[in-house]
Structure formats: C-alpha cells, structure tokens
Design an enzyme around this catalytic site. Sequence first.
Site, PDB file in Angstrom:
ATOM      1  N   SER A  18      24.385  26.045  20.946  1.00  0.00           N
ATOM      2  CA  SER A  18      24.054  24.880  20.135  1.00  0.00           C
ATOM      3  C   SER A  18      23.457  23.802  21.021  1.00  0.00           C
ATOM      4  O   SER A  18      23.615  23.833  22.249  1.00  0.00           O
ATOM      5  CB  SER A  18      25.336  24.348  19.477  1.00  0.00           C
ATOM      6  OG  SER A  18      25.145  23.069  18.913  1.00  0.00           O
TER       7      SER A  18
ATOM      8  N   TYR B 117      33.718  21.012  17.930  1.00  0.00           N
ATOM      9  CA  TYR B 117      32.568  21.925  17.868  1.00  0.00           C
ATOM     10  C   TYR B 117      31.796  21.896  19.181  1.00  0.00           C
ATOM     11  O   TYR B 117      31.428  22.943  19.719  1.00  0.00           O
ATOM     12  CB  TYR B 117      31.670  21.511  16.705  1.00  0.00           C
ATOM     13  CG  TYR B 117      30.432  22.369  16.536  1.00  0.00           C
ATOM     14  CD1 TYR B 117      30.515  23.600  15.895  1.00  0.00           C
ATOM     15  CD2 TYR B 117      29.196  21.946  17.003  1.00  0.00           C
ATOM     16  CE1 TYR B 117      29.387  24.390  15.719  1.00  0.00           C
ATOM     17  CE2 TYR B 117      28.063  22.727  16.836  1.00  0.00           C
ATOM     18  CZ  TYR B 117      28.162  23.943  16.194  1.00  0.00           C
ATOM     19  OH  TYR B 117      27.047  24.723  16.033  1.00  0.00           O
TER      20      TYR B 117
END
Length: 258
Positions: free
Chosen positions: A146, A159
């Site tokens: 990510s 996250y």
Amino acid sequence: MAHPLFDLTGKTAVVVGGTSGIGLAMAVGLAESGADVVATSRRAEQVEEAARAIEAKGRRALRLTSDVGDRASLEAVLEGTVKEFGKVDILINSAGKIKREPTLTVSEETWNDIMDTNVTGTLRACQIFGKHMLDRGYGRIINIASLNTFVSLKEVTAYAASKAAVGALTKSLAVEWSSRGVTVNGIAPGVFRTALNQKLLDESDRGKELLMRTPMGRFGKTEELVGSAIFLASDASAFITGEILVVDGGFLASGVNQ
C-alpha cells in the site's frame, strides 16, 4: 503478439482475496494472459462470480472459499487446486481490511483484527503455498502492499502498520526463498476507485486531497494493476525479488502539485 516471457499459459494461480476490487481485476487479468486461476475469499457467491469471469476468458477455475484467519481453509485451497491442476505456480495475497479511527482510541481488538488479516493472513498463505512452491523449486508470490507501506495517511494507523509489515515480510521471504526458485515481490497500489471507497473518493475532503496529491490528476482503474501482476507473475521478472512495485499515478513522487 505478446512477448512469450509474459505468457502464463500452463501456469496455475491462486488469488487470495481475489473475488472483488483489485484482487478480482488481477485474477481475471492473469486468466487473460493464459493462467488457470483460483480466485478465493470467504463469500461463496463472490467466488462463484469470479470463477465465471475467469472461465469467460477461456481458462479453468475452481470454486473454493477461504478465510485468511483460518489456516485450514487455506490448506484446503492448496489441496483442492493441486488435486485439480497439479500445482500452484503463482500466489497473490490480496485479502485485507481497513478501519479509520484516531490512534489514541483504537482498541486492541481492532488493531489485532487488522493485523491478523493483513499481516498474519498473508504470512499464513505464504507459508502454506510457499512450502509447495519450494518443494517444486518454482514459484511467484505477489503480496499487496500500500501507499501506507511508505507514508502515513491520517487515522489508519493499524492498517499502515500492517502494510509496512507486509513490505518487510515480502523482503524477508525474498531473502530466504529466492535461491530456491521462489520469488517474492509486492505491488503497492495508489488510490484506486472500487465499490468500497467510491463514496469516500468522490464525496469527501479526504478524497479531494488524495486526488490533489496524485500528479496524474485522476484515480487508478483496477485494470491498470493487471500489467504489474502479469509482469511479477511471469518469467519476465525472473531476476526480480524483494521489490515493491508502486502503481500510484505519481503519488509517492509528489511534493507540491500546484
């Protein structure tokens, strides 16, 4: 005609979290490049839809559900795929979850849940399918990282920490496994519009900032990740391992955009 190095004919791929969004786009893309693909996730109806999409490309698929929190379910996917197709050449780990809340008040339950899915779930799949690949002396593993692997986006700390860990896991496995024929790489998507985030991107100040920070001036389309997946899944990337390929429209290169 495509270059033969990118041809996945005769290869078998498993895409964990491959029934929606980015994972589904990659699963169908691998099928278009010639692979037989098992797109798996928790929901049987989504597994069925993904299998139909793969079969519509003229490739074979299986309908196997899995939960990255359940090691036995991943082992069953490996067993079922090997029984049907004889082997697994390619693994993409695309299952993940995110929740936005201030770090000061995030509960340990939420933290552990996100970590268990995004990091430990990826590890479970890498261990289970990686052993099969190491025993065969060949494999391509692609983990989905990510932007949060590299930079922070406000109030998604669990996250972000999980995706930073996915980056470290990818490099660690590359160091351990690449001399035995198994490459391990990652893809870090920028901001891609999916059914889950469409409202956020189009109707919030956060979405406006994400767009402003992307030099191309638009969000990604999930099919724009397919080329990267095919590249890392194929013999075109035979000497590439431990890398995280960023596909972000220039986001991480960006300083001032206006």
